[in-house]
Design a protein around this motif. Structure first.
Motif, PDB file in Angstrom:
ATOM      1  N   SER A  44     -47.417  18.892 -15.500  1.00 25.73           N
ATOM      2  CA  SER A  44     -46.154  18.516 -14.857  1.00 25.73           C
ATOM      3  C   SER A  44     -46.076  19.091 -13.450  1.00 25.73           C
ATOM      4  O   SER A  44     -45.674  18.401 -12.505  1.00 25.73           O
ATOM      5  CB  SER A  44     -44.962  18.988 -15.693  1.00 25.73           C
ATOM      6  N   LEU A  45     -46.463  20.356 -13.300  1.00 24.46           N
ATOM      7  CA  LEU A  45     -46.481  20.972 -11.963  1.00 24.46           C
ATOM      8  C   LEU A  45     -47.402  20.201 -11.025  1.00 24.46           C
ATOM      9  O   LEU A  45     -47.060  19.956  -9.869  1.00 24.46           O
ATOM     10  CB  LEU A  45     -46.974  22.419 -12.054  1.00 24.46           C
ATOM     11  N   TYR A  46     -48.547  19.831 -11.527  1.00 27.27           N
ATOM     12  CA  TYR A  46     -49.533  19.088 -10.734  1.00 27.27           C
ATOM     13  C   TYR A  46     -48.917  17.779 -10.212  1.00 27.27           C
ATOM     14  O   TYR A  46     -49.008  17.470  -9.035  1.00 27.27           O
ATOM     15  CB  TYR A  46     -50.771  18.811 -11.581  1.00 27.27           C
ATOM     16  N   GLY A  47     -48.273  17.041 -11.115  1.00 22.79           N
ATOM     17  CA  GLY A  47     -47.646  15.790 -10.719  1.00 22.79           C
ATOM     18  C   GLY A  47     -46.492  15.988  -9.756  1.00 22.79           C
ATOM     19  O   GLY A  47     -46.357  15.248  -8.774  1.00 22.79           O
ATOM     20  N   LEU A  48     -45.667  16.991 -10.009  1.00 18.12           N
ATOM     21  CA  LEU A  48     -44.538  17.261  -9.116  1.00 18.12           C
ATOM     22  C   LEU A  48     -45.014  17.710  -7.737  1.00 18.12           C
ATOM     23  O   LEU A  48     -44.430  17.322  -6.715  1.00 18.12           O
ATOM     24  CB  LEU A  48     -43.609  18.303  -9.734  1.00 18.12           C
ATOM     25  N   HIS A  49     -46.090  18.495  -7.698  1.00 18.07           N
ATOM     26  CA  HIS A  49     -46.631  18.932  -6.405  1.00 18.07           C
ATOM     27  C   HIS A  49     -47.163  17.740  -5.616  1.00 18.07           C
ATOM     28  O   HIS A  49     -47.002  17.687  -4.399  1.00 18.07           O
ATOM     29  CB  HIS A  49     -47.752  19.956  -6.603  1.00 18.07           C
ATOM     30  N   ARG A  50     -47.792  16.791  -6.320  1.00 18.01           N
ATOM     31  CA  ARG A  50     -48.297  15.596  -5.633  1.00 18.01           C
ATOM     32  C   ARG A  50     -47.155  14.818  -5.008  1.00 18.01           C
ATOM     33  O   ARG A  50     -47.330  14.148  -3.997  1.00 18.01           O
ATOM     34  CB  ARG A  50     -49.063  14.699  -6.606  1.00 18.01           C
ATOM     35  N   ASP A  51     -45.964  14.902  -5.617  1.00 20.29           N
ATOM     36  CA  ASP A  51     -44.779  14.241  -5.078  1.00 20.29           C
ATOM     37  C   ASP A  51     -44.073  15.103  -4.025  1.00 20.29           C
ATOM     38  O   ASP A  51     -42.980  14.776  -3.589  1.00 20.29           O
ATOM     39  CB  ASP A  51     -43.786  13.921  -6.204  1.00 20.29           C
ATOM     40  N   GLY A  52     -44.682  16.243  -3.668  1.00 23.00           N
ATOM     41  CA  GLY A  52     -44.127  17.108  -2.636  1.00 23.00           C
ATOM     42  C   GLY A  52     -43.050  18.055  -3.126  1.00 23.00           C
ATOM     43  O   GLY A  52     -42.305  18.604  -2.322  1.00 23.00           O
ATOM     44  N   ARG A  53     -42.939  18.243  -4.437  1.00 21.11           N
ATOM     45  CA  ARG A  53     -41.890  19.106  -4.986  1.00 21.11           C
ATOM     46  C   ARG A  53     -42.488  20.428  -5.452  1.00 21.11           C
ATOM     47  O   ARG A  53     -43.610  20.491  -5.919  1.00 21.11           O
ATOM     48  CB  ARG A  53     -41.207  18.403  -6.152  1.00 21.11           C
ATOM     49  N   ARG A  54     -41.693  21.473  -5.301  1.00 21.42           N
ATOM     50  CA  ARG A  54     -42.037  22.791  -5.818  1.00 21.42           C
ATOM     51  C   ARG A  54     -40.877  23.214  -6.713  1.00 21.42           C
ATOM     52  O   ARG A  54     -39.911  23.819  -6.248  1.00 21.42           O
ATOM     53  CB  ARG A  54     -42.248  23.782  -4.674  1.00 21.42           C
ATOM     54  N   PRO A  55     -40.976  22.890  -7.988  1.00 22.65           N
ATOM     55  CA  PRO A  55     -39.819  23.062  -8.873  1.00 22.65           C
ATOM     56  C   PRO A  55     -39.552  24.510  -9.245  1.00 22.65           C
ATOM     57  O   PRO A  55     -40.446  25.354  -9.247  1.00 22.65           O
ATOM     58  CB  PRO A  55     -40.223  22.271 -10.114  1.00 22.65           C
ATOM     59  N   SER A  56     -38.307  24.741  -9.592  1.00 17.48           N
ATOM     60  CA  SER A  56     -37.935  26.018 -10.190  1.00 17.48           C
ATOM     61  C   SER A  56     -38.299  25.953 -11.671  1.00 17.48           C
ATOM     62  O   SER A  56     -38.583  24.884 -12.218  1.00 17.48           O
ATOM     63  CB  SER A  56     -36.431  26.263 -10.042  1.00 17.48           C
ATOM     64  N   GLN A  57     -38.262  27.116 -12.321  1.00 14.60           N
ATOM     65  CA  GLN A  57     -38.519  27.143 -13.762  1.00 14.60           C
ATOM     66  C   GLN A  57     -37.509  26.256 -14.487  1.00 14.60           C
ATOM     67  O   GLN A  57     -37.870  25.531 -15.414  1.00 14.60           O
ATOM     68  CB  GLN A  57     -38.458  28.577 -14.302  1.00 14.60           C
ATOM     69  N   ARG A  58     -36.248  26.288 -14.079  1.00 16.27           N
ATOM     70  CA  ARG A  58     -35.193  25.472 -14.693  1.00 16.27           C
ATOM     71  C   ARG A  58     -35.505  23.986 -14.510  1.00 16.27           C
ATOM     72  O   ARG A  58     -35.380  23.184 -15.430  1.00 16.27           O
ATOM     73  CB  ARG A  58     -33.831  25.832 -14.089  1.00 16.27           C
ATOM     74  N   GLN A  59     -35.883  23.587 -13.299  1.00 16.34           N
ATOM     75  CA  GLN A  59     -36.208  22.180 -13.049  1.00 16.34           C
ATOM     76  C   GLN A  59     -37.409  21.735 -13.886  1.00 16.34           C
ATOM     77  O   GLN A  59     -37.430  20.621 -14.410  1.00 16.34           O
ATOM     78  CB  GLN A  59     -36.489  21.958 -11.558  1.00 16.34           C
ATOM     79  N   LEU A  60     -38.388  22.612 -14.027  1.00 16.02           N
ATOM     80  CA  LEU A  60     -39.551  22.278 -14.840  1.00 16.02           C
ATOM     81  C   LEU A  60     -39.166  22.192 -16.316  1.00 16.02           C
ATOM     82  O   LEU A  60     -39.672  21.337 -17.043  1.00 16.02           O
ATOM     83  CB  LEU A  60     -40.667  23.296 -14.619  1.00 16.02           C
ATOM     84  N   ALA A  61     -38.270  23.039 -16.762  1.00 17.17           N
ATOM     85  CA  ALA A  61     -37.772  22.961 -18.141  1.00 17.17           C
ATOM     86  C   ALA A  61     -37.084  21.617 -18.367  1.00 17.17           C
ATOM     87  O   ALA A  61     -37.337  20.948 -19.381  1.00 17.17           O
ATOM     88  CB  ALA A  61     -36.815  24.117 -18.425  1.00 17.17           C
ATOM     89  N   ASP A  62     -36.253  21.201 -17.440  1.00 14.80           N
ATOM     90  CA  ASP A  62     -35.570  19.912 -17.561  1.00 14.80           C
ATOM     91  C   ASP A  62     -36.575  18.764 -17.562  1.00 14.80           C
ATOM     92  O   ASP A  62     -36.432  17.804 -18.318  1.00 14.80           O
ATOM     93  CB  ASP A  62     -34.561  19.719 -16.419  1.00 14.80           C
ATOM     94  N   HIS A  63     -37.600  18.864 -16.726  1.00 19.36           N
ATOM     95  CA  HIS A  63     -38.621  17.816 -16.608  1.00 19.36           C
ATOM     96  C   HIS A  63     -39.448  17.689 -17.891  1.00 19.36           C
ATOM     97  O   HIS A  63     -39.736  16.585 -18.337  1.00 19.36           O
ATOM     98  CB  HIS A  63     -39.529  18.104 -15.406  1.00 19.36           C
ATOM     99  N   THR A  64     -39.823  18.810 -18.479  1.00 22.50           N
ATOM    100  CA  THR A  64     -40.706  18.796 -19.643  1.00 22.50           C
ATOM    101  C   THR A  64     -39.968  18.684 -20.971  1.00 22.50           C
ATOM    102  O   THR A  64     -40.579  18.336 -21.987  1.00 22.50           O
ATOM    103  CB  THR A  64     -41.568  20.070 -19.700  1.00 22.50           C
ATOM    104  N   GLY A  65     -38.681  19.009 -20.981  1.00 23.56           N
ATOM    105  CA  GLY A  65     -37.934  19.019 -22.226  1.00 23.56           C
ATOM    106  C   GLY A  65     -38.095  20.323 -22.991  1.00 23.56           C
ATOM    107  O   GLY A  65     -37.628  20.447 -24.122  1.00 23.56           O
ATOM    108  N   LEU A  66     -38.749  21.306 -22.380  1.00 29.42           N
ATOM    109  CA  LEU A  66     -38.911  22.619 -23.003  1.00 29.42           C
ATOM    110  C   LEU A  66     -37.709  23.499 -22.664  1.00 29.42           C
ATOM    111  O   LEU A  66     -37.057  23.302 -21.639  1.00 29.42           O
ATOM    112  CB  LEU A  66     -40.196  23.294 -22.508  1.00 29.42           C
TER     113      LEU A  66
END
Length: 157
Positions: A44-66
């Motif tokens: 998920s981080l890899y894909g978000l970085h390709r889109d130019g995003r550097r997510p927070s832990q909270r944003q990554l939790a929302d993205h992954t459903g974890l």
């Protein structure tokens, strides 16, 4: 249809498929030093970085459903392994931003190739990733993922 699925509820089938997938990914990425959950995070981080995003832990939790606490635990383990950098967000000092290290990007690229092979195997009976049945299944899964689920109180007997 397998004997496991005869008379099974859709909920049971979703659970069985998710367990089959989790176990297969765990086994496939273990040689790279990852678990399925860690793979979900780094991919998920890899894909978000390709889109130019550097997510927070909270944003990554929302993205992954974890759960956010689980993402934090996974991120710390991945940081210890040298795959992820955790830094304070300059805009919100309470937030922790995540990014892949160079080693993390390399391991993630390799893991994505391995998991893509598994996905090709899984979807082959539906016509592959670009098959019409796969597209229809994906559309139905998105519909189900968009349904809010709130726990209901247990009925009184």
């Amino acid at each position: 249809m397998s004997s496991v699925s005869e008379g099974a509820t859709p909920g049971f089938l979703v659970w069985r498929l998710s367990m089959k997938w989790r176990v297969a990914v765990d086994r496939a990425v273990a040689p790279l030093g990852l678990t399925h959950a860690q793979y979900s995070l780094v991919a998920s981080l890899y894909g978000l970085h390709r889109d130019g995003r550097r997510p927070s832990q909270r944003q990554l939790a929302d993205h992954t459903g974890l759960e956010a606490l689980y993402v934090s635990k996974l991120a710390r383990a991945l940081e210890t392994a040298g795959l992820v950098d955790r830094t304070r967000d300059p805009v919100d000092p309470r937030a922790i931003q995540l990014s892949l290290t160079e080693k993390g990007r390399e391991v993630t690229r390799r893991a994505i190739r391995v998991v893509q092979g598994l996905l090709d195997q899984l979807l082959e009976p539906l016509g592959g990733l670009d098959g019409e049945r796969t597209k229809a299944l994906s559309k139905e899964l998105v519909t189900l993922l968009d349904v809010p689920l709130d726990p209901q109180p247990a009925p009184h007997d």
